[in-house]
Design an enzyme around this catalytic site. Structure first.
Site, PDB file in Angstrom:
ATOM      1  N   GLU A 260      13.442 -12.555  27.868  1.00  0.00           N
ATOM      2  CA  GLU A 260      12.422 -12.081  26.922  1.00  0.00           C
ATOM      3  C   GLU A 260      12.262 -13.193  25.908  1.00  0.00           C
ATOM      4  OE1 GLU A 260      10.620  -9.574  27.240  1.00  0.00           O
ATOM      5  OE2 GLU A 260      11.752  -8.378  28.691  1.00  0.00           O
ATOM      6  N   CYS A 294       8.963 -10.664  18.198  1.00  0.00           N
ATOM      7  CA  CYS A 294       8.367 -11.451  19.285  1.00  0.00           C
ATOM      8  C   CYS A 294       6.978 -10.909  19.597  1.00  0.00           C
ATOM      9  CB  CYS A 294       9.269 -11.499  20.500  1.00  0.00           C
ATOM     10  SG  CYS A 294       9.769  -9.900  21.063  1.00  0.00           S
TER      11      CYS A 294
HETATM   12  C1  UN1 Z   1      11.454  -8.268  19.762  1.00  0.00           C
HETATM   13  O1  UN1 Z   1      10.795  -8.686  18.823  1.00  0.00           O
HETATM   14  O2  UN1 Z   1      12.323  -9.007  20.323  1.00  0.00           O
HETATM   15  O3  UN1 Z   1       7.517  -3.885  20.321  1.00  0.00           O
HETATM   16  C2  UN1 Z   1      11.393  -6.885  20.300  1.00  0.00           C
HETATM   17  C3  UN1 Z   1       8.159  -4.164  19.306  1.00  0.00           C
HETATM   18  C4  UN1 Z   1       9.579  -3.684  19.232  1.00  0.00           C
HETATM   19  C5  UN1 Z   1      10.497  -4.612  19.950  1.00  0.00           C
HETATM   20  C6  UN1 Z   1      10.344  -6.052  19.620  1.00  0.00           C
HETATM   21  N1  UN1 Z   1       9.663  -2.377  19.818  1.00  0.00           N
HETATM   22  O4  UN1 Z   1       7.687  -4.804  18.388  1.00  0.00           O
END
Ligand code: UN1
Length: 506
Positions: A260, A294
């Site tokens: 990820e 992210c």
């Molecule tokens: C991340 O930023 O690594 O969708 C995960 C989202 C959160 C998860 C983010 N449920 O922004």
């Protein structure tokens, strides 16, 4: 002044079952981004200790794979209970350690509760298919079996939830876990892990020793996990640069991986958009978590005819944002994780201007007098003439680029015209525009939303993205399949031995 004193914080840690003395050392200094205060000094595990850790996980696998999946689900149900019970405390640890506002710290723990509940249901639904055979008296089926030890390597920005996403699924799938939290957020990881340990204690001796382990350490510790053939699956969250190092190493030993990695998420706002709704979504997704998800919104692709009205509303919302101590009620934007994040943002802002951009608002450091060691920044918006190289780069900060389009085709080209492919969205009430964006020639991202922002996904869907985001999925839907090995079984219940494809042999 922050709202949580050192004494209060150690009380919160002890509520989470954390005894810092047990982890004391000189290797990892944990600082709060709120004020730069040192929260803990931790010992790193020497890399020489890793083979024993991995062996323990491999031993645990021998037993855990034989425990019926619904019984494994019972352990995860208890973990969910523990997380629910400790939600307020773990949420505080997350806020204090990574600087996200308390609402988001609590939301992160809730994400852990949610995935546990999902995984409990899943523990009775690890179904394979029954498949018709072309041969008489034969039947085919597939089964999913436990895979092996899973390494979970997480980033600072979701230090609790991403461990929970992976561990909850791994455990119901029959896999032990070894957790390596980010060096920037080991306490949030530890608090979440302690809740699991608590659940394991309640679950009793049905859990083998070594079922769940946490390791603090530097990159050599992570590398030991990445390189070990005993680690069946490496689930790593972080930058595309990290993924470029991890991916080939795991592939070289034919291991499985879930990567990820970076996102560079866009929103297309069309002339048929509800602008007030769009403004709310933009603000949450571009400045929430100080732009350090992210899934944060990084590119706003707006139709020329809607631009002036949208920016007017947006600039108004930006100037009224409450920036400050994330533990204080009413704050919407906390600090960046550290000085390096601030430097990176400044560098990108300078690049954007060199590449023809105009800063519309923000970018400057704020509250430096109150928090000389905290990097608070006014969220920035930069109008760009085109999708220049800096716009194609993920900067982990509240920095939003604005691009102006004339045709939907151009907007989709821009949406897709970056190396990353995590999340995207369109704001439009025009069915044709929406379905085009969601269609085969539309957004190329793992997540494509309509009339909501790109961030804040629910756990029920598969989470992840294409291209430099890594190509893998975790969390909901059928992501569990990656934590298991699939076998295809052909069963002959006849007295003949017909060969497939009609082959006659002898
Ligand atoms: C991340 O930023 O690594 O969708 C995960 C989202 C959160 C998860 C983010 N449920 O922004």
């Amino acid at each position: 002044m922050t709202t949580l004193s050192a004494t209060d914080f150690s009380t919160v840690l002890s509520h989470c079952g954390i005894d810092l003395a047990a982890h004391q050392g000189d290797d990892i200094t944990v600082r709060s981004p709120i004020d730069g205060a040192t929260l803990a000094q931790l010992a790193a595990l020497p890399v020489a200790a890793m083979p024993a850790v991995i062996d323990r996980a491999a031993q645990a696998f021998q037993q855990w794979r034989l425990v019926p999946a619904p019984v494994r689900g019972e352990l995860v149900r208890l973990w969910g209970e523990e997380l629910r019970r400790s939600k307020a405390d773990i949420g505080q640890v997350v806020s204090r350690e990574v600087g996200k506002i308390l609402q988001e710290g609590l939301g992160e723990v809730q994400e852990g509760v949610d995935i546990c509940e999902f995984a409990v249901g899943l523990s009775r639904q690890l179904h394979g298919k029954t498949i018709v055979s072309e041969r008489p008296g034969h039947r085919m089926m597939e089964q999913y079996h436990p895979l092996g030890p899973v390494a979970v390597i997480t980033a600072f920005n979701f230090p609790s939830a991403v461990f929970a996403w992976n561990a909850a699924l791994a455990l119901v799938c029959g896999d032990p876990v070894v957790f390596k939290p980010s060096e920037k957020a080991p306490l949030s990881g530890l608090a979440t892990f302690k809740a699991l340990e608590q659940a394991i204690a309640r679950f009793g001796d049905r859990a083998p020793p070594g079922l769940a382990q946490i390791v603090f350490g530097h990159s050599d510790v992570a590398e030991a996990l990445v390189d070990s053939p005993q680690i069946a699956l490496v689930s790593a969250t972080g930058s595309s640069r990290m993924g470029r190092a991890v991916g080939p190493k795991v592939a070289a030993r034919f291991g499985k991986r879930i990567l990820e990695l970076g996102g560079n998420n866009a929103m297309v706002v069309t002339p048929a958009a509800d602008l007030d709704l769009a403004v709310r979504a933009i603000v949450f997704s571009a400045v929430g978590t100080a732009g350090q998800r992210c899934t944060s919104l990084r590119r706003l692709i707006v139709h020329r005819s809607a631009k002036a009205a949208l920016l007017e509303k947006l600039l108004k919302a930006y100037v009224s944002l409450r920036i400050g101590d994330p533990l204080q009620a009413g704050t919407l934007v906390g600090p960046l994780i550290d000085r390096a994040a601030w430097d990176a943002m400044q560098h990108s802002l300078a690049q954007a201007q060199t590449q023809g951009g105009t800063v519309l608002t923000g970018g400057q450091r704020v509250l430096a007098e109150q928090f000389p060691h905290g990097y608070y920044v006014a969220p920035a918006m930069v109008d760009m003439p085109a999708q220049t190289p800096i716009v194609q780069h993920e900067t982990f900060a509240p920095l939003l680029y604005v691009l102006t389009y004339d045709t939907l085709e151009q907007a989709i080209d821009w949406n897709n015209g970056v190396p990353q492919g995590l999340s995207s969205c369109i704001f439009s009430n025009d069915l044709r525009e929406v379905e085009t964006f969601l269609g085969a020639a539309g957004s190329d991202c793992g997540i494509a939303n309509v009339n909501i922002g790109p961030s804040g996904a629910e756990i029920g869907g598969a989470f992840g993205g294409e291209k430099e985001t890594g190509g893998d999925r975790e969390s909901g839907s059928d992501a569990w399949k990656q934590y298991m090995r699939r076998t295809t079984n052909t069963i002959n219940y006849s007295r003949e031995l017909p060969l497939a494809q009609g082959i006659q042999f002898g």
